[in-house]
Design a protein around this motif. Sequence first.
Motif, PDB file in Angstrom:
ATOM      1  N   LEU A  69       0.818  -1.219   0.000  1.00 31.88           N
ATOM      2  CA  LEU A  69       0.000   0.000   0.000  1.00 31.88           C
ATOM      3  C   LEU A  69       0.848   1.264   0.000  1.00 31.88           C
ATOM      4  O   LEU A  69       0.361   2.336  -0.365  1.00 31.88           O
ATOM      5  N   GLU A  70       2.099   1.156   0.386  1.00 33.30           N
ATOM      6  CA  GLU A  70       3.005   2.316   0.385  1.00 33.30           C
ATOM      7  C   GLU A  70       3.570   2.616  -1.001  1.00 33.30           C
ATOM      8  O   GLU A  70       4.135   3.688  -1.220  1.00 33.30           O
ATOM      9  N   ARG A  71       3.412   1.712  -1.932  1.00 34.92           N
ATOM     10  CA  ARG A  71       4.060   1.844  -3.240  1.00 34.92           C
ATOM     11  C   ARG A  71       3.349   2.887  -4.105  1.00 34.92           C
ATOM     12  O   ARG A  71       2.121   2.877  -4.243  1.00 34.92           O
ATOM     13  N   GLU A  72       4.140   3.759  -4.720  1.00 36.90           N
ATOM     14  CA  GLU A  72       3.594   4.794  -5.595  1.00 36.90           C
ATOM     15  C   GLU A  72       3.285   4.276  -6.994  1.00 36.90           C
ATOM     16  O   GLU A  72       2.592   4.952  -7.767  1.00 36.90           O
ATOM     17  N   ASP A  73       3.775   3.084  -7.325  1.00 38.12           N
ATOM     18  CA  ASP A  73       3.505   2.525  -8.651  1.00 38.12           C
ATOM     19  C   ASP A  73       2.258   1.634  -8.654  1.00 38.12           C
ATOM     20  O   ASP A  73       2.008   0.885  -9.603  1.00 38.12           O
ATOM     21  N   LEU A 113      -7.906   2.262   0.911  1.00 39.40           N
ATOM     22  CA  LEU A 113      -8.518   3.546   0.568  1.00 39.40           C
ATOM     23  C   LEU A 113      -7.769   4.694   1.244  1.00 39.40           C
ATOM     24  O   LEU A 113      -7.528   5.743   0.635  1.00 39.40           O
ATOM     25  N   GLU A 114      -7.397   4.495   2.505  1.00 45.96           N
ATOM     26  CA  GLU A 114      -6.649   5.537   3.222  1.00 45.96           C
ATOM     27  C   GLU A 114      -5.285   5.779   2.579  1.00 45.96           C
ATOM     28  O   GLU A 114      -4.724   6.874   2.708  1.00 45.96           O
ATOM     29  N   ALA A 115      -4.767   4.765   1.877  1.00 43.62           N
ATOM     30  CA  ALA A 115      -3.494   4.917   1.170  1.00 43.62           C
ATOM     31  C   ALA A 115      -3.690   5.490  -0.232  1.00 43.62           C
ATOM     32  O   ALA A 115      -2.716   5.618  -0.986  1.00 43.62           O
ATOM     33  N   GLY A 116      -4.932   5.824  -0.568  1.00 44.34           N
ATOM     34  CA  GLY A 116      -5.217   6.441  -1.861  1.00 44.34           C
ATOM     35  C   GLY A 116      -5.396   5.468  -3.009  1.00 44.34           C
ATOM     36  O   GLY A 116      -5.296   5.857  -4.177  1.00 44.34           O
ATOM     37  N   LYS A 117      -5.699   4.184  -2.704  1.00 47.49           N
ATOM     38  CA  LYS A 117      -5.845   3.175  -3.749  1.00 47.49           C
ATOM     39  C   LYS A 117      -7.320   2.844  -3.989  1.00 47.49           C
ATOM     40  O   LYS A 117      -8.098   2.708  -3.041  1.00 47.49           O
ATOM     41  N   HIS A 118      -7.690   2.697  -5.238  1.00 45.21           N
ATOM     42  CA  HIS A 118      -8.983   2.127  -5.580  1.00 45.21           C
ATOM     43  C   HIS A 118      -8.978   0.649  -5.185  1.00 45.21           C
ATOM     44  O   HIS A 118      -7.916   0.020  -5.097  1.00 45.21           O
ATOM     45  N   VAL A 119     -10.184   0.059  -4.984  1.00 46.33           N
ATOM     46  CA  VAL A 119     -10.237  -1.319  -4.482  1.00 46.33           C
ATOM     47  C   VAL A 119     -11.263  -2.148  -5.260  1.00 46.33           C
ATOM     48  O   VAL A 119     -12.423  -1.752  -5.404  1.00 46.33           O
ATOM     49  N   ALA A 156     -14.590   5.365   0.853  1.00 45.82           N
ATOM     50  CA  ALA A 156     -14.360   5.502  -0.587  1.00 45.82           C
ATOM     51  C   ALA A 156     -14.954   6.801  -1.115  1.00 45.82           C
ATOM     52  O   ALA A 156     -14.331   7.506  -1.921  1.00 45.82           O
ATOM     53  N   ARG A 157     -16.149   7.132  -0.667  1.00 48.37           N
ATOM     54  CA  ARG A 157     -16.802   8.366  -1.119  1.00 48.37           C
ATOM     55  C   ARG A 157     -16.013   9.596  -0.672  1.00 48.37           C
ATOM     56  O   ARG A 157     -15.844  10.554  -1.433  1.00 48.37           O
ATOM     57  N   GLU A 158     -15.550   9.563   0.565  1.00 44.57           N
ATOM     58  CA  GLU A 158     -14.803  10.703   1.101  1.00 44.57           C
ATOM     59  C   GLU A 158     -13.549  10.978   0.270  1.00 44.57           C
ATOM     60  O   GLU A 158     -13.182  12.140   0.048  1.00 44.57           O
ATOM     61  N   ARG A 159     -12.922   9.906  -0.200  1.00 42.40           N
ATOM     62  CA  ARG A 159     -11.663  10.055  -0.939  1.00 42.40           C
ATOM     63  C   ARG A 159     -11.860  10.033  -2.449  1.00 42.40           C
ATOM     64  O   ARG A 159     -10.899  10.088  -3.207  1.00 42.40           O
ATOM     65  N   LEU A 185     -12.727   7.581  -4.406  1.00 38.27           N
ATOM     66  CA  LEU A 185     -12.081   6.389  -4.950  1.00 38.27           C
ATOM     67  C   LEU A 185     -13.134   5.338  -5.278  1.00 38.27           C
ATOM     68  O   LEU A 185     -14.212   5.313  -4.682  1.00 38.27           O
ATOM     69  N   LEU A 186     -12.805   4.453  -6.221  1.00 39.45           N
ATOM     70  CA  LEU A 186     -13.729   3.392  -6.601  1.00 39.45           C
ATOM     71  C   LEU A 186     -13.586   2.207  -5.661  1.00 39.45           C
ATOM     72  O   LEU A 186     -12.483   1.697  -5.449  1.00 39.45           O
ATOM     73  N   LEU A 187     -14.712   1.771  -5.117  1.00 37.45           N
ATOM     74  CA  LEU A 187     -14.787   0.540  -4.344  1.00 37.45           C
ATOM     75  C   LEU A 187     -15.797  -0.365  -5.043  1.00 37.45           C
ATOM     76  O   LEU A 187     -16.963   0.004  -5.198  1.00 37.45           O
ATOM     77  N   MET A 188     -15.351  -1.529  -5.453  1.00 38.64           N
ATOM     78  CA  MET A 188     -16.173  -2.419  -6.273  1.00 38.64           C
ATOM     79  C   MET A 188     -16.101  -3.836  -5.720  1.00 38.64           C
ATOM     80  O   MET A 188     -15.018  -4.328  -5.374  1.00 38.64           O
TER      81      MET A 188
END
Length: 341
Positions: free
Chosen positions: A79-83, A104-110, A130-133, A135-138
Amino acid sequence: MSDPRSGGRGPVPDPQAGGRRLRVGVLGCAGIAERRMLPSMAYQPLVEIAAVASRDGARAEAFAARFGGEPVTGYDRLLEREDVDAVYLPLPPELHVEWTIRALEAGKHVLCEKPFATGRAEAAEAVAAARERRLLLMESFMFLHHPQHAEVARLLADGVIGELRLFHGYFGIPRAGTEADAAPRYASTLPEVAAYPLRAARLFLGDGLRVCGAELRRTERDARPIAGSALLVSSRGVPAHLVFGVDHSYRSGYAMWGSEGHLRLDRAYSTPDEHAPVVRIERQDGVEEVPLPCERQFTRIAGEFARTILDGGDFERHGEDILRQAELVDAVDRAAAAARS
């Protein structure tokens, strides 16, 4: 009836990929990832496997050697990876919400395997994150993205069995070993098995289903649930009878009984890529079998996930879908508890 035709847009390979790719990290080396999702992602030009994480470094290295990406020891490190733009999460159900929120807190879609949550309260916490950030949660209901269900919807709309009178959904898998050996597996597996006919009922009968009753059969040794059934009714008064279990011969499908005929689709949920579906229609004037082409439903859901992110699609409907599914699961659980008391 809700429209299942929106799932799995576009053929594979996608002619509109244009070099765009979603960099996906795999959070856990589960069996479903090894057998189906990761091999399927290889056919999806919109997806690049960027990293694979396991708590066992050797297992991460073995997966990365087979499927690509960098091996990572530990979920937090991935989750720390920028790639990594997004994560695919095939962990056991009891870990879904915890690691979804961390991602999600790490800025990743899920993209998370089903069942997403044990109930609506947990699901609502993750959907809110997910809504707050933005981001897509599926939830990974891959079967929704197989075109066979759109064909069934078309046949129903054309009146091939008349007015729908009953939906019957079923999914059962064999027990693994003796009851004592398999018992620890029941608690996490049964909700996953039950999720399929529940989601299929929503697909064809719409939301607003009312649970009239439910029951769970449990082991004698430690009262773990191994099978169950539920009776639901749609807002238009069409009943749905659902049966599921982990102590059965394999069966996966649904049937619909109408005023003028009967329709059945087998292998409806865990459809193999090489399986050519057949819709069987029985009417008073005879039996018709409608053959359909093979399709890669795991590849299609990976494409839908990536395309929604890359094109800035509708994130909200996926969050709502998770909440509605969790609400229905809660209602079935309450009905089963009432029947047992």
